[in-house]
Write a protein that holds these residues in place. Structure first.
Motif, PDB file in Angstrom:
ATOM      1  N   ARG A  56       0.835  -1.199   0.000  1.00 25.68           N
ATOM      2  CA  ARG A  56       0.000   0.000   0.000  1.00 25.68           C
ATOM      3  C   ARG A  56       0.873   1.254   0.000  1.00 25.68           C
ATOM      4  O   ARG A  56       0.584   2.231  -0.694  1.00 25.68           O
ATOM      5  CB  ARG A  56      -0.908  -0.018   1.223  1.00 25.68           C
ATOM      6  N   SER A  92       1.213   4.461  -2.702  1.00 32.06           N
ATOM      7  CA  SER A  92       1.171   5.868  -2.299  1.00 32.06           C
ATOM      8  C   SER A  92       2.452   6.585  -2.710  1.00 32.06           C
ATOM      9  O   SER A  92       2.417   7.736  -3.161  1.00 32.06           O
ATOM     10  CB  SER A  92       0.972   5.960  -0.786  1.00 32.06           C
ATOM     11  N   ALA A 137      -5.887  11.969  -4.069  1.00 32.24           N
ATOM     12  CA  ALA A 137      -6.867  10.878  -3.982  1.00 32.24           C
ATOM     13  C   ALA A 137      -6.186   9.576  -3.577  1.00 32.24           C
ATOM     14  O   ALA A 137      -6.698   8.825  -2.740  1.00 32.24           O
ATOM     15  CB  ALA A 137      -7.581  10.710  -5.331  1.00 32.24           C
ATOM     16  N   CYS A 181      -5.279   9.832   0.050  1.00 30.07           N
ATOM     17  CA  CYS A 181      -6.478   9.672   0.883  1.00 30.07           C
ATOM     18  C   CYS A 181      -6.930   8.212   0.897  1.00 30.07           C
ATOM     19  O   CYS A 181      -7.287   7.666   1.946  1.00 30.07           O
ATOM     20  CB  CYS A 181      -7.606  10.568   0.368  1.00 30.07           C
ATOM     21  N   PHE A 182      -6.910   7.586  -0.293  1.00 32.89           N
ATOM     22  CA  PHE A 182      -7.335   6.186  -0.393  1.00 32.89           C
ATOM     23  C   PHE A 182      -6.430   5.284   0.433  1.00 32.89           C
ATOM     24  O   PHE A 182      -6.891   4.458   1.212  1.00 32.89           O
ATOM     25  CB  PHE A 182      -7.337   5.743  -1.852  1.00 32.89           C
ATOM     26  N   THR A 183      -5.113   5.443   0.238  1.00 33.68           N
ATOM     27  CA  THR A 183      -4.173   4.591   0.960  1.00 33.68           C
ATOM     28  C   THR A 183      -4.219   4.882   2.458  1.00 33.68           C
ATOM     29  O   THR A 183      -4.093   3.967   3.277  1.00 33.68           O
ATOM     30  CB  THR A 183      -2.745   4.786   0.434  1.00 33.68           C
ATOM     31  N   TYR A 195      -6.842   6.014   4.134  1.00 39.26           N
ATOM     32  CA  TYR A 195      -8.088   5.450   4.653  1.00 39.26           C
ATOM     33  C   TYR A 195      -8.010   3.926   4.710  1.00 39.26           C
ATOM     34  O   TYR A 195      -8.441   3.297   5.681  1.00 39.26           O
ATOM     35  CB  TYR A 195      -9.257   5.889   3.782  1.00 39.26           C
ATOM     36  N   SER A 196      -7.437   3.335   3.663  1.00 42.30           N
ATOM     37  CA  SER A 196      -7.257   1.889   3.641  1.00 42.30           C
ATOM     38  C   SER A 196      -6.362   1.443   4.786  1.00 42.30           C
ATOM     39  O   SER A 196      -6.608   0.427   5.442  1.00 42.30           O
ATOM     40  CB  SER A 196      -6.656   1.456   2.298  1.00 42.30           C
TER      41      SER A 196
END
Length: 686
Positions: free
Chosen positions: A259, A263, A564, A567-569, A571-572
């Motif tokens: 992950r 990022s 994005a 933020c995705f990584t 949040y993940s």
């Protein structure tokens, strides 16, 4: 030590209100093993959550050592869980990415104890409870019983006054059940242990007091305490210890490697885009300003009078071009430029030529005021040498012309042949207007849209025309009448005057001439100043502006994409660690410390991307500049200066800002979600 007065706790389930505890009064001693029994849903775990301050009661009050729990601020509740209240979970809730020693020492490290001291104390506990063999073990490799015993050691390492155990033996076999209960029983001799259990056998065997809950209240209490007990309160203060945060972050970083690589790549692409944009924005205008002077036509222009005339009986109009009035032009350009006649009728601005006797296709011919190039601010010669003095038999050629020859053209001979007729009234004179030139030097100019060109001396051709007489017209006029005389006196609409004047100016006055040109356009004047070099440069500038305009949304898209991805990584990453974060809160971790773990992990990725982008950015910007120069034939359009825009270390500072902002923004959502979500619910989510 613990007192519950008229306590009630309710939950909303299916839109309906349900009271789990209601009007509950309870006094608990300062030591002993207290068991809480009751059917599922009777409020046993809720009671533990209220005592640990992981939940607040909806009515009544919970007092710890005389202090009302509802009046405590969040940091005081966190300190209570860290120093005074240890929690033992049914499902162990150990940190799988940490080893046994780190798990046990976790509360000490959070409280600011030196790592060496914390590890020594953890080792002493392992030895005391005959678990030394687990010291170097990975937590994930432990059995269920071993995990629960390690969880107990973690709960007691800070020597809390209260231990809350929620079904501590629920997942254990008989052997491990006995070991766990012996640990708790021993600890309860000097401290208070409150245990929730369905196991009647161990409750009866080990409990000093049994409390049964039913319908939100106490249905039975085997040893009702009638007098409130107090214990000496020792105020302990946690010290800042970033080491445990760094250690936990390191473990998560390895765990989330894939992950983090994603990022890293997203940030790297954005940072590359930023660096290339900075390199382009900061250097393109400087390069253009510098490049536009690299033309021998930069200091010359043509001036014509262009009038629009209507065609009778037609909606169309006709542009009629003529030579302007000399006096008016002189007034306009006084002190700015010199005015010369246009001699392109006699040496056409586009003419065929022969070189070394071989006829070639037409190329451009242009006069320049200083063929010696002494007045030029830049040395543009790349082959040969400019003539020392004005000379009609020496010319300069540009790089594009030299490429037509296929070898160095220096000292090659160029010849143009032109037979002309000049008519004055009824008199016609013939001229054999042929010239031979030797190429003295090759110059490199602004190459965008540039064509092969030969430059000759204006002064020399003017002197030649002054000494070239028109025989028949001279006889008719009764005096020597040169071609120059004829050109200077011909009507403004005569083809021999080429319908224009040429003007020449210095580099310093170029801007003033171009400002006059723009002003005449704005005013709608019939007077038109034409500069091939300026027109070419403006065309190029328009393309650069278009590229700049297209680069801006690309950069914005890159930043949005990177944001994005971050933020995705982030949040993940939060989703994968949310249970661990809840455990940390339950153990007494500060909210900001838990948030910093996520922030630090993202920051490590972002800073790594920044360093990689800066290391690779400079060579890649040079590569990008090289590829761009292959298209537009101009070098240095993308040049990443450390002092871009006149600000020291600007690219580094700009990337650093983004490298710090990205993880902060990317961590806002997880932090917000952690604050919104109930700690008890987070702990219950598997």
């Amino acid at each position: 030590m613990i007192k519950l007065s008229k306590v009630g706790k309710k939950y909303i389930e299916g839109g309906e209100e349900r009271w789990v505890l209601r009007n509950l009064d309870l006094l608990l001693p300062t030591k002993g093993l207290i068991s809480i029994k009751g059917e599922s849903g009777s409020g046993k775990s809720t009671l533990l959550n209220l005592i640990s301050m992981m939940e607040k009661c909806d009515e009544g009050d919970v007092y710890i050592n005389g202090r009302n729990a509802s009046k405590l601020i969040e940091k005081e509740r966190e300190d209570f869980r860290l120093f005074d209240c240890g929690f033992i979970f049914q499902h162990f809730n150990l940190f799988e990415h940490l080893n046994v020693i780190d798990n046990i020492a976790f509360p000490l490290l959070m409280s600011g104890v030196n790592r060496r001291i914390a590890e020594e104390k953890a080792s002493e506990l392992l030895k005391k409870y005959k678990l030394e063999y687990l010291k170097e073990q990975k937590t994930s490799l432990l059995s269920g019983g071993e995990k629960q015993r390690v969880a107990i050691l973690r709960a007691i390492i800070n020597e809390p006054k209260i231990i809350l155990a929620d079904e501590p033996t629920g997942a254990l076999d008989n052997k491990n059940e006995k070991l766990v209960m012996e640990h708790l029983n021993e600890y309860s001799k000097e401290h208070l242990v409150i245990m929730v259990s369905h196991n009647d056998r161990i409750v009866k065997k080990y409990s000093d007091r049994i409390i049964k809950l039913k319908d939100g209240g106490i249905s039975d209490d085997s040893s009702l305490l009638k007098k409130e007990e107090t214990t000496k309160v020792v105020n302990r203060v946690r010290n800042n210890n970033w080491g445990w945060i760094a250690n936990v972050t390191k473990g998560y970083f390895k765990k989330d490697l894939k992950r983090n690589i994603l990022s890293f790549a997203g940030s790297l692409i954005s940072f590359f885009g930023i660096l290339i944009a900075v390199g382009f924005y900061s250097s393109s205008q400087i390069t253009i300003e510098k490049e536009k002077k690299k033309s021998l036509l930069y200091t010359s222009a043509s001036v014509s009078l262009i009038k629009e005339e209507e065609i009778e009986g037609s909606p169309l109009t006709l542009n009629r071009t003529s030579r302007p009035n000399y006096s008016e032009l002189e007034d306009l350009l006084q002190g700015v430029a010199t005015i010369e006649c246009d001699y392109s009728y006699f040496i056409p601005s586009y003419s065929a030529y022969s070189i070394n006797g071989e006829l070639r296709d037409p190329v451009a011919f242009a006069p320049i005021e200083d063929i010696t190039l002494k007045s030029r601010s830049e040395n543009m010669v790349i082959d040969g040498a400019a003539p020392e003095t004005d000379s009609l038999d020496r010319v300069l050629v540009n790089k594009e012309f030299a490429s037509l020859i296929g070898e160095s053209p220096i000292k090659h001979k160029i010849k143009i042949t032109n037979s002309l007729k000049i008519i004055d009234g009824n008199i016609e004179d013939s001229l054999d207007f042929s010239f031979s030139f030797y190429i003295a030097a090759v110059v490199e100019e602004f190459s965008f849209l540039n064509s092969p060109r030969i430059y000759y001396s204006l002064n020399s051709i003017k002197a030649h025309l002054a000494n070239l007489y028109l025989e028949k017209i001279s006889i008719a006029k009764g005096k020597n009448y040169s071609v120059l005389d004829y050109i200077e006196s011909c009507p403004s609409d005569s083809v021999y005057g080429s319908y224009a004047y040429n003007i020449f100016f210095s580099e310093d006055n170029a801007k003033r001439v171009f400002d006059i040109r723009d002003r005449l356009k704005r005013e709608g004047s019939d007077l038109a100043i034409t500069s091939e070099a300026l027109d070419t440069m403006q065309t190029f500038s328009s393309l650069v502006d278009a590229f700049t305009a297209s680069l801006a949304p690309f950069l914005i898209l890159a930043l949005i994409s990177s944001f994005a991805i971050n933020c995705f990584t982030s949040y993940s990453s939060y989703l994968s660690k949310r249970k661990d974060f809840a455990i940390m809160h339950a153990l007494g971790a500060r909210g900001e410390d838990v948030s910093n773990i996520n922030l630090f992990e993202n920051t490590i990725v972002s800073i790594s991307s920044m360093i990689a982008s800066l290391v690779l950015g400079y060579p890649l910007s040079r590569l990008f500049s090289f590829l761009l120069s292959r298209s537009v034939q101009i070098k240095g359009l993308v040049d990443l200066h450390l002092n871009a825009f006149g600000i020291p270390l600007f690219p580094i500072l700009l990337i650093l800002v983004f490298a710090l902002v990205f993880p902060i923004i990317g961590s806002v959502i997880p932090q917000y979600l952690m604050r919104k979500q109930s700690l008890v619910k987070e702990l219950s989510d598997e």
